[in-house]
Structure formats: structure tokens, C-alpha cells
Design an enzyme around this catalytic site. Sequence first.
Site, PDB file in Angstrom:
ATOM      1  N   PRO A  60       0.819  -1.221   0.000  1.00  0.00           N
ATOM      2  CA  PRO A  60       0.000   0.000   0.000  1.00  0.00           C
ATOM      3  C   PRO A  60       0.855   1.274   0.000  1.00  0.00           C
ATOM      4  O   PRO A  60       0.324   2.369  -0.211  1.00  0.00           O
ATOM      5  CB  PRO A  60      -0.833  -0.109   1.276  1.00  0.00           C
ATOM      6  CG  PRO A  60      -0.461  -1.369   1.951  1.00  0.00           C
ATOM      7  CD  PRO A  60       0.566  -2.099   1.138  1.00  0.00           C
TER       8      PRO A  60
ATOM      9  N   GLU B 187       2.977  -7.346   8.858  1.00  0.00           N
ATOM     10  CA  GLU B 187       2.971  -5.905   9.106  1.00  0.00           C
ATOM     11  C   GLU B 187       3.933  -5.194   8.167  1.00  0.00           C
ATOM     12  O   GLU B 187       3.912  -3.979   8.049  1.00  0.00           O
ATOM     13  CB  GLU B 187       3.347  -5.606  10.569  1.00  0.00           C
ATOM     14  CG  GLU B 187       2.321  -6.085  11.567  1.00  0.00           C
ATOM     15  CD  GLU B 187       0.899  -5.677  11.210  1.00  0.00           C
ATOM     16  OE1 GLU B 187       0.639  -4.462  11.148  1.00  0.00           O
ATOM     17  OE2 GLU B 187       0.049  -6.560  10.989  1.00  0.00           O
TER      18      GLU B 187
ATOM     19  N   ARG C 111      -3.718  -8.028 -20.801  1.00  0.00           N
ATOM     20  CA  ARG C 111      -4.701  -7.759 -21.864  1.00  0.00           C
ATOM     21  C   ARG C 111      -4.232  -6.685 -22.837  1.00  0.00           C
ATOM     22  O   ARG C 111      -4.829  -6.498 -23.881  1.00  0.00           O
ATOM     23  CB  ARG C 111      -6.070  -7.429 -21.271  1.00  0.00           C
ATOM     24  CG  ARG C 111      -6.116  -6.158 -20.472  1.00  0.00           C
ATOM     25  CD  ARG C 111      -7.458  -5.998 -19.797  1.00  0.00           C
ATOM     26  NE  ARG C 111      -8.546  -5.694 -20.719  1.00  0.00           N
ATOM     27  CZ  ARG C 111      -8.682  -4.535 -21.356  1.00  0.00           C
ATOM     28  NH1 ARG C 111      -7.803  -3.577 -21.191  1.00  0.00           N
ATOM     29  NH2 ARG C 111      -9.701  -4.331 -22.160  1.00  0.00           N
TER      30      ARG C 111
ATOM     31  N   ASP D 271     -11.054   1.126 -24.690  1.00  0.00           N
ATOM     32  CA  ASP D 271     -11.369   1.030 -23.268  1.00  0.00           C
ATOM     33  C   ASP D 271     -11.635   2.364 -22.628  1.00  0.00           C
ATOM     34  O   ASP D 271     -11.050   3.375 -22.989  1.00  0.00           O
ATOM     35  CB  ASP D 271     -10.179   0.467 -22.482  1.00  0.00           C
ATOM     36  CG  ASP D 271      -9.912  -0.958 -22.817  1.00  0.00           C
ATOM     37  OD1 ASP D 271     -10.783  -1.586 -23.412  1.00  0.00           O
ATOM     38  OD2 ASP D 271      -8.809  -1.416 -22.472  1.00  0.00           O
TER      39      ASP D 271
END
Length: 249
Positions: A93, A120, A158, A173
Site C-alpha cells: 500500500p 505488518e 490484456r 477502453d
Amino acid sequence: MVGMHIDILTLFPNMFSGPFADSIVKRAIDRDLIDIKIHNLRDWGQGKHKVVDDYPFGGGTGMVMKPEPLFEAVEAIKEDSGSLYLPVILLTPQGRVFNQRIAAELAALERFILICGHYEGIDERVREHLVTDEISIGDYILTGGEIAAMVIVDAAVRLLPGVLGSEDSAADDSHASGLLEYSQYTRPQAYRGLEVPEVLLSGNHARIAKWRREQSIMRTLKRRPDLLEKANLSSEEREMISELITEKG
Ligand code: 6GU
């Protein structure tokens, strides 16, 4: 000849059997457009118990991923890949936030390694001396990097030549042009009294293209105005948007 190689280092290899065993990614693997190798990090764990984590120096809650299994696993993969420079991407993150541009960046690589972070955290020496890039898939916390790895692989694969049929090209897209996609309709022409817009039945391709472009722009303005700044728009289109905004306000 296999196209792109992706090595994934994970403590939960079974998580990957679902998404890569079906649909478009599976077809790309079967057609040798990509080779995805899932490596169990525990294979490089230490001692009889194959330990991969330990307590944090300085105290605190949670466990930290040890450096040795990660360094040794990456070194083993590098040996297998020869002299090729290998990007080593940590899913965390704390990384740069993934988007379509980064998907295209990865799709241009011949080979890369994804490390799925856990616990963690991860010993900082791995970040500083092994990892070359850190990616997050958004501002929320997942239990580990595995699902993020699947998201990233799917979005990059893709984009590879030959993975999608010419029928559903990636060029149209949402996000490819910086705009959201226009509304789509299929048969029946009327469903429970709900009619398909007349323009789409007109057979007038220029009119249809213009209508779709306007739909894209209006939808983006309404839902994701933040995207418009960077979108590929003509000066006429920018003018139309200014008018729509003043009408509303
Ligand atoms: Cl890459 N990992 C984890 N654990 N949580 C996340 C993430 C990654 N991206 C967003 N949240």
C-alpha cells in the site's frame, strides 16, 4: 517462443489458481503469449520450519518478512533469466498508485518479478537493495499483495499484442483515451418499452461516432471530472465542456 515472463513470489500460491486458470489470461498462457510462474516463498524459508518472518527489532505488534528468503528467491529467479535486467516490484500500500499508464509500462517489459507483501511489513533492506519499484492498487488495505498482483497481471496482459481479439480491442477502453466509455446497447431494440437511442439504428457511422464521443465526454464530466484535464480533447470539445459547465452552474 513465449512472450512475456512474470514471476510471482508469494506465501499463498493457491490463491492464484482461480484467476489465471480461466478466461483471457488462461488463453494467453495456453497460446504462449505469457508465462506466469508462481513461486512459493516458503521454499526459501529458513530451517526445518521454513521460517519466512520474525519479530520486529525495537518491538511492536505484528511480524516482519525476513530478508533472506526474499533475496535468495529473487537471486534464483535472476539466475534462471540470464543477463536480462529484471525489475523487482513489491506490492505494498506504500507504492505508487497503479493506473492504466503503469499497466502499459509493465506490458512493455519482457520480464518482471512481483513480490506479494505480507504481515505488518517487510525488512527495509529488501526495499532498499532488492526491490526496484513499489506499486499499490489504491488507497485501502488488503490482507496481502496477492490480489493486487492478480489485478496488475490482468491489466498488463490484456494490453499485449494478440491477447484480446481484434473484436474487443484495448484501444476503445475506458481510460485508454483518458475518457470513460460511451453507453452500449444490444438487441432487443425495445425491451419493456425501453428504446435504444435512434442514432445507433441510423446506419450513419459519422453520426454514431459523434454521438458516442459526446456520450463519453458527458459521462466523464459527470462521474470523473478529474480525468478531463489530462484527456485527449479537441479545442471544440473543450469549448463544449465549458458550455456544459456554465449551463449547469
Ligand atoms: Cl499492493 N497490498 C496490500 N496489502 N494492500 C493494498 C495494496 C497492496 N494496494 C492497495 N492496498
